[in-house]
Structure formats: structure tokens, C-alpha cells
Design a protein around this motif. Structure first.
Motif, mmCIF file in Angstrom:
data_model
loop_
_atom_site.group_PDB
_atom_site.id
_atom_site.type_symbol
_atom_site.label_atom_id
_atom_site.label_comp_id
_atom_site.label_asym_id
_atom_site.label_seq_id
_atom_site.Cartn_x
_atom_site.Cartn_y
_atom_site.Cartn_z
ATOM 1 N N MET A 286 -11.402 -59.117 37.954
ATOM 2 C CA MET A 286 -10.896 -58.258 36.887
ATOM 3 C C MET A 286 -11.183 -56.801 37.238
ATOM 4 S SD MET A 286 -11.982 -58.222 32.848
ATOM 5 C CE MET A 286 -11.683 -59.963 32.649
ATOM 6 N N HIS A 287 -10.185 -55.981 37.092
ATOM 7 C CA HIS A 287 -10.381 -54.554 37.342
ATOM 8 C C HIS A 287 -11.316 -53.974 36.289
ATOM 9 C CE1 HIS A 287 -9.472 -50.273 37.790
ATOM 10 N NE2 HIS A 287 -8.941 -50.568 38.968
ATOM 11 N N ASP A 288 -12.123 -52.968 36.695
ATOM 12 C CA ASP A 288 -13.102 -52.385 35.776
ATOM 13 C C ASP A 288 -12.445 -51.840 34.510
ATOM 14 O OD1 ASP A 288 -15.115 -53.017 37.493
ATOM 15 O OD2 ASP A 288 -15.335 -51.012 38.344
ATOM 16 N N LEU A 289 -11.274 -51.218 34.648
ATOM 17 C CA LEU A 289 -10.598 -50.654 33.476
ATOM 18 C C LEU A 289 -10.111 -51.757 32.531
ATOM 19 C CD1 LEU A 289 -8.549 -47.749 35.103
ATOM 20 C CD2 LEU A 289 -10.626 -47.573 33.716
ATOM 21 N N VAL A 290 -9.658 -52.870 33.094
ATOM 22 C CA VAL A 290 -9.247 -54.001 32.259
ATOM 23 C C VAL A 290 -10.447 -54.551 31.501
ATOM 24 C CG1 VAL A 290 -8.238 -56.316 32.269
ATOM 25 C CG2 VAL A 290 -7.350 -54.560 33.825
ATOM 26 N N ARG A 291 -11.575 -54.657 32.206
ATOM 27 C CA ARG A 291 -12.790 -55.157 31.561
ATOM 28 C C ARG A 291 -13.223 -54.224 30.431
ATOM 29 N NH1 ARG A 291 -15.554 -55.417 35.680
ATOM 30 N NH2 ARG A 291 -15.527 -57.657 36.136
ATOM 31 N N LEU A 292 -13.196 -52.916 30.688
ATOM 32 C CA LEU A 292 -13.584 -51.933 29.683
ATOM 33 C C LEU A 292 -12.674 -52.018 28.465
ATOM 34 C CD1 LEU A 292 -15.334 -49.534 28.847
ATOM 35 C CD2 LEU A 292 -13.736 -48.031 30.059
ATOM 36 N N TYR A 293 -11.370 -52.194 28.705
ATOM 37 C CA TYR A 293 -10.417 -52.306 27.607
ATOM 38 C C TYR A 293 -10.684 -53.567 26.789
ATOM 39 C CZ TYR A 293 -5.915 -52.669 25.187
ATOM 40 O OH TYR A 293 -4.931 -52.787 24.240
ATOM 41 N N ALA A 294 -11.017 -54.655 27.472
ATOM 42 C CA ALA A 294 -11.316 -55.909 26.773
ATOM 43 C C ALA A 294 -12.551 -55.758 25.897
ATOM 44 C CB ALA A 294 -11.511 -57.040 27.774
ATOM 45 N N VAL A 295 -13.564 -55.067 26.415
ATOM 46 C CA VAL A 295 -14.786 -54.835 25.639
ATOM 47 C C VAL A 295 -14.474 -54.003 24.395
ATOM 48 C CG1 VAL A 295 -17.034 -53.690 25.641
ATOM 49 C CG2 VAL A 295 -16.331 -55.074 27.601
ATOM 50 N N GLU A 296 -13.641 -52.982 24.553
ATOM 51 C CA GLU A 296 -13.276 -52.134 23.411
ATOM 52 C C GLU A 296 -12.532 -52.934 22.352
ATOM 53 O OE1 GLU A 296 -11.101 -49.021 25.250
ATOM 54 O OE2 GLU A 296 -12.877 -47.892 25.876
ATOM 55 N N LEU A 297 -11.628 -53.801 22.807
ATOM 56 C CA LEU A 297 -10.909 -54.640 21.853
ATOM 57 C C LEU A 297 -11.863 -55.582 21.125
ATOM 58 C CD1 LEU A 297 -7.649 -55.690 23.758
ATOM 59 C CD2 LEU A 297 -7.869 -54.038 21.905
ATOM 60 N N ALA A 298 -12.810 -56.131 21.870
ATOM 61 C CA ALA A 298 -13.748 -57.085 21.277
ATOM 62 C C ALA A 298 -14.594 -56.438 20.193
ATOM 63 C CB ALA A 298 -14.645 -57.672 22.356
ATOM 64 N N ASP A 299 -14.879 -55.144 20.345
ATOM 65 C CA ASP A 299 -15.691 -54.455 19.345
ATOM 66 C C ASP A 299 -15.024 -54.443 17.982
ATOM 67 O OD1 ASP A 299 -17.734 -53.947 21.075
ATOM 68 O OD2 ASP A 299 -17.050 -51.944 21.621
ATOM 69 N N GLY A 300 -13.686 -54.535 17.959
ATOM 70 C CA GLY A 300 -12.969 -54.472 16.687
ATOM 71 C C GLY A 300 -12.653 -55.829 16.099
ATOM 72 N N ILE A 301 -13.077 -56.905 16.754
ATOM 73 C CA ILE A 301 -12.767 -58.247 16.266
ATOM 74 C C ILE A 301 -13.832 -58.684 15.250
ATOM 75 C CG2 ILE A 301 -12.554 -60.672 16.937
ATOM 76 C CD1 ILE A 301 -11.533 -59.757 19.628
ATOM 77 N N PRO A 302 -13.431 -59.262 14.130
ATOM 78 C CA PRO A 302 -14.426 -59.782 13.172
ATOM 79 C C PRO A 302 -15.367 -60.759 13.853
ATOM 80 C CG PRO A 302 -12.222 -59.802 12.210
ATOM 81 C CD PRO A 302 -12.053 -59.438 13.659
ATOM 82 N N SER A 303 -16.621 -60.789 13.401
ATOM 83 C CA SER A 303 -17.645 -61.573 14.086
ATOM 84 C C SER A 303 -17.293 -63.056 14.169
ATOM 85 C CB SER A 303 -18.995 -61.401 13.372
ATOM 86 O OG SER A 303 -18.905 -61.830 12.024
ATOM 87 N N VAL A 304 -16.679 -63.613 13.119
ATOM 88 C CA VAL A 304 -16.322 -65.028 13.140
ATOM 89 C C VAL A 304 -15.329 -65.306 14.256
ATOM 90 C CG1 VAL A 304 -15.217 -66.902 11.865
ATOM 91 C CG2 VAL A 304 -16.809 -65.356 10.692
ATOM 92 N N GLU A 305 -14.337 -64.438 14.411
ATOM 93 C CA GLU A 305 -13.345 -64.614 15.465
ATOM 94 C C GLU A 305 -13.975 -64.420 16.844
ATOM 95 O OE1 GLU A 305 -9.753 -62.402 14.996
ATOM 96 O OE2 GLU A 305 -9.720 -62.689 12.816
ATOM 97 N N ALA A 306 -14.908 -63.485 16.936
ATOM 98 C CA ALA A 306 -15.560 -63.231 18.220
ATOM 99 C C ALA A 306 -16.376 -64.444 18.659
ATOM 100 C CB ALA A 306 -16.459 -62.001 18.115
ATOM 101 N N VAL A 307 -17.124 -65.043 17.730
ATOM 102 C CA VAL A 307 -17.911 -66.228 18.059
ATOM 103 C C VAL A 307 -17.001 -67.373 18.460
ATOM 104 C CG1 VAL A 307 -19.444 -67.997 17.120
ATOM 105 C CG2 VAL A 307 -19.893 -65.580 16.653
ATOM 106 N N SER A 308 -15.877 -67.525 17.741
ATOM 107 C CA SER A 308 -14.921 -68.586 18.078
ATOM 108 C C SER A 308 -14.388 -68.401 19.493
ATOM 109 C CB SER A 308 -13.774 -68.590 17.069
ATOM 110 O OG SER A 308 -12.824 -69.581 17.393
ATOM 111 N N ALA A 309 -14.109 -67.148 19.855
ATOM 112 C CA ALA A 309 -13.623 -66.865 21.212
ATOM 113 C C ALA A 309 -14.695 -67.168 22.246
ATOM 114 C CB ALA A 309 -13.183 -65.409 21.312
#
Length: 353
Positions: A1-24
Motif C-alpha cells: 500500500m502506498h503511504d498516501l493511500v494508507r494515510l487517507y485510509a487512516v483519516e477516513l477511519a477517524d470519522g467512522i462510528p466506533s461500532v462500525e470501526a470495530v466491525s471492520a
């Protein structure tokens, strides 16, 4: 995974509700656990000791199954760091069963590549998780057994015996005959490494009796080879050959000829020490073919080193040098310092012959 893709994924994850994040996270962990389980089955087959039964993967986890042994090895190599991270994440989420089951899937890969440091790390985590996994004696027995094995490989035989005795007590309380057999087998190896071959043989024989009690042909064959090997270490070559030949016949009868590679190495050792050098080279040659067939680089250098000894006994110095040099390269690639130093000494001595 490219570093920028990883960074973008982390940023998206920060906005996901905790229940959805745990499910993922659960889906991701199940992907790695079940994929690693499938890959390990290709490396070890269905008879690996203490085989767990993972719960069904969460919907949407999409585990994969490699096509063959080579693909399984590539997958473990490519995903190794992620598997370690997955184990840590499982511990953080309290998914204790996933923690020790992931450690189980990595046994063959870690030992095959002599990745002792990672091996110890995942089993320390596994033991901690097993302590949290309710009254799961199987998990605790497995973790103490594997840490005992790891401690022996690291040269800490005192700690190895502590873990193995703890594992044996748990197996006895659970009336786990197969588990007791596996632990006695490992105890035999620990005593051999300490130079007590008589005690090692006693433990090996006890393990064989237990394997016969559970009537598992593959495990019996492996242990017949271990018993034969220990007889050879005591100079009892007639008994050694009989046990190893019985092991080899059982491997072939059960349709596991490749598993007989270590037994062929034992037979080569026995032949060498009884002056049958041509037979020894034949056995070693067959063993090397089988080790290479399954990409077993962990055992290949030991057989190469033994074959070099036989070539030297036959005054075939060029062949001895070739075998030892290749073994030395493999030992170095696996960070097996003691074995590498021993071969360097042999190669140095060979220059004077």
C-alpha cells in the motif's frame, strides 16, 4: 500500500462510528486468521498438533486460500508483518482466542525460516491471551508447550523444562493423551540438547507409546524416527535402523513420502556410522530431494552437512566442500551462528587434506 493511500485510509477511519470501526476490525482479523489457517494447512497438512477450530468468519471478511505450498509460503512472507499486527489488534480488542490461534498458524512458517525472535513474541502473546480465555486448558497447554520449545531452541533449557512441565500437568489433568505425547516428544529433544541421551531416549519411547495409544500413523512414524535417532546417538545402530526403517515404511504406506525426509537423513547418519558410506550418500540424496520438493530450507543444511561428512570419509574432498559450502550459506541466511561456525571450522580443516 502506498503511504498516501494508507494515510487517507487512516483519516477516513477517524470519522467512522466506533461500532462500525470495530466491525471492520473484526472482519479484517477474521480475514487474516482464516487465510493463515488455510495457508498453514498447505504447509503442514491436516494433522498439525493442537489444531484449533476457528469460529466461522464474520460476513464480509473474505479469507483467501493459496493454490499450493509455494503460494502459501509467499503469502506468509508477504503478509507476515500484517499477521503480527493482527495478533496485537486482536489482543487489544479482547479477542483472545484469535490471538493464540494466529500464533498456531505461524508455527511452521516461523520454524521453517528460523524466525525464533518472532516465534517467541507471538507465543508470549498467545500465553497471555490463553490466561484470559476462560478455562481453556487446551490453549494454555499449547502456549506453554510452544514456549518450552522456543526456550530450548534459544538455549534456555531451564525455562524450557519449566514450560514443558507446566504443559504436561495441564495435559494430564485434561486426559489429553495426544497432547502428552507431543510434550514428551519435545522433552526428549530438550534432554538430547543437554547431552543426556539416555533420558532423551526414555522420553522418546514414552511419547511413542502414547502416539500408539491414540493410533495416529503419521505421528507414530515421526516418533519412530525420533526413537531411532536417539538409539543412534547411543551407538545402538541395529535398533536405530529398525525403528527408522519402520518409520519410513509407515510414511510411505500412509501416503506421506515427503514426510520421510528426516527419516532418510537418520538412515544416512546410521549408515555413515556403520561404515556404509555409499548407502549413506544414497539416503542423504533422497532426503535432500524431498526437502527441496517441499522447500524445507530449515532441514536441508543439516543433511548437506552430514553428506559432506560422508564425502570426506570417502576422500571426496571437492564434493565435501561443495556440500558444506551450500550448508554454510543456508545457515548464515537463517542466522544459525553455531552451526555456521562449526562448518567454517570443517571447511578450514579440509584445506589441509
Amino acid at each position: 500500500m502506498h503511504d498516501l493511500v494508507r494515510l487517507y485510509a487512516v483519516e477516513l477511519a477517524d470519522g467512522i462510528p466506533s461500532v462500525e470501526a470495530v466491525s471492520a476490525q473484526v472482519r479484517l482479523l477474521d480475514h487474516y486468521l482464516h487465510s493463515a489457517f488455510a495457508a498453514n494447512l498447505l504447509l503442514d497438512g491436516p494433522y498439525t498438533p493442537f489444531r484449533p477450530e476457528p469460529e466461522a468468519p464474520a460476513t464480509g471478511s473474505c479469507p483467501i486460500t493459496p493454490d499450493d505450498t509455494a503460494a502459501a509460503l509467499r503469502w506468509f512472507h508477504d503478509e507476515h508483518d500484517c499477521l503480527l499486527a493482527a495478533q496485537s489488534q486482536a489482543a487489544a480488542l479482547g479477542r483472545h482466542r484469535v490471538v493464540w490461534q494466529l500464533a498456531w498458524t505461524l508455527i511452521s512458517y516461523h520454524l521453517g525460516g528460523h524466525r525464533l525472535q518472532e516465534y517467541v513474541m507471538v507465543w508470549q502473546a498467545a500465553l497471555a491471551a490463553a490466561e484470559y480465555d476462560g478455562d481453556n486448558r487446551t490453549a494454555k497447554t499449547l502456549a506453554h508447550w510452544r514456549l518450552g520449545f522456543a526456550s530450548a531452541r534459544a538455549g534456555d533449557h531451564g525455562q524450557a523444562l519449566d514450560h514443558l512441565r507446566h504443559a504436561l500437568t495441564l495435559a494430564e489433568r485434561s486426559n489429553n493423551i495426544a497432547g502428552q505425547a507431543h510434550i514428551y516428544r519435545t522433552l526428549g529433544r530438550v534432554w538430547e540438547e543437554q547431552g543426556d541421551n539416555a533420558r532423551a531416549l526414555d522420553h522418546a519411547m514414552h511419547a511413542l507409546r502414547l502416539y500408539q495409544e491414540v493410533n495416529h500413523p503419521l505421528w507414530q512414524a515421526n516418533q519412530l524416527n525420533a526413537v531411532g535417532w536417539m538409539h543412534a546417538q547411543l551407538g545402538l545402530y541395529t535398533e536405530a535402523r529398525a525403528h527408522c526403517e519402520q518409520a519410513l515404511a509407515l510414511f510411505r504406506a500412509e501416503g506421506f513420502p515427503a514426510h520421510g525426509a528426516s527419516t532418510l537423513d537418520s538412515l544416512g547418519y546410521i549408515a555413515h556410522h556403520t561404515g556404509r558410506y555409499r548407502d549413506a550418500l544414497d539416503h542423504y540424496g533422497q532426503a535432500l530431494e524431498l526437502f527441496r520438493e517441499v522447500d524445507d530450507t530449515a532441514n536441508e543444511p543439516d543433511t548437506l552437512a552430514n553428506a559432506g561428512d560422508t564425502h570426506r570419509a570417502l576422500h571426496q574432498y571437492a564434493d565435501a566442500r561443495t556440500a558444506w559450502q551450500r550448508a554454510l550459506e543456508l545457515y548464515r541466511s537463517q542466522d544459525r551462528t553455531a552451526e555456521a561456525e562449526d562448518l567454517r571450522d570443517r571447511l578450514e580443516a579440509l584445506r589441509d587434506e
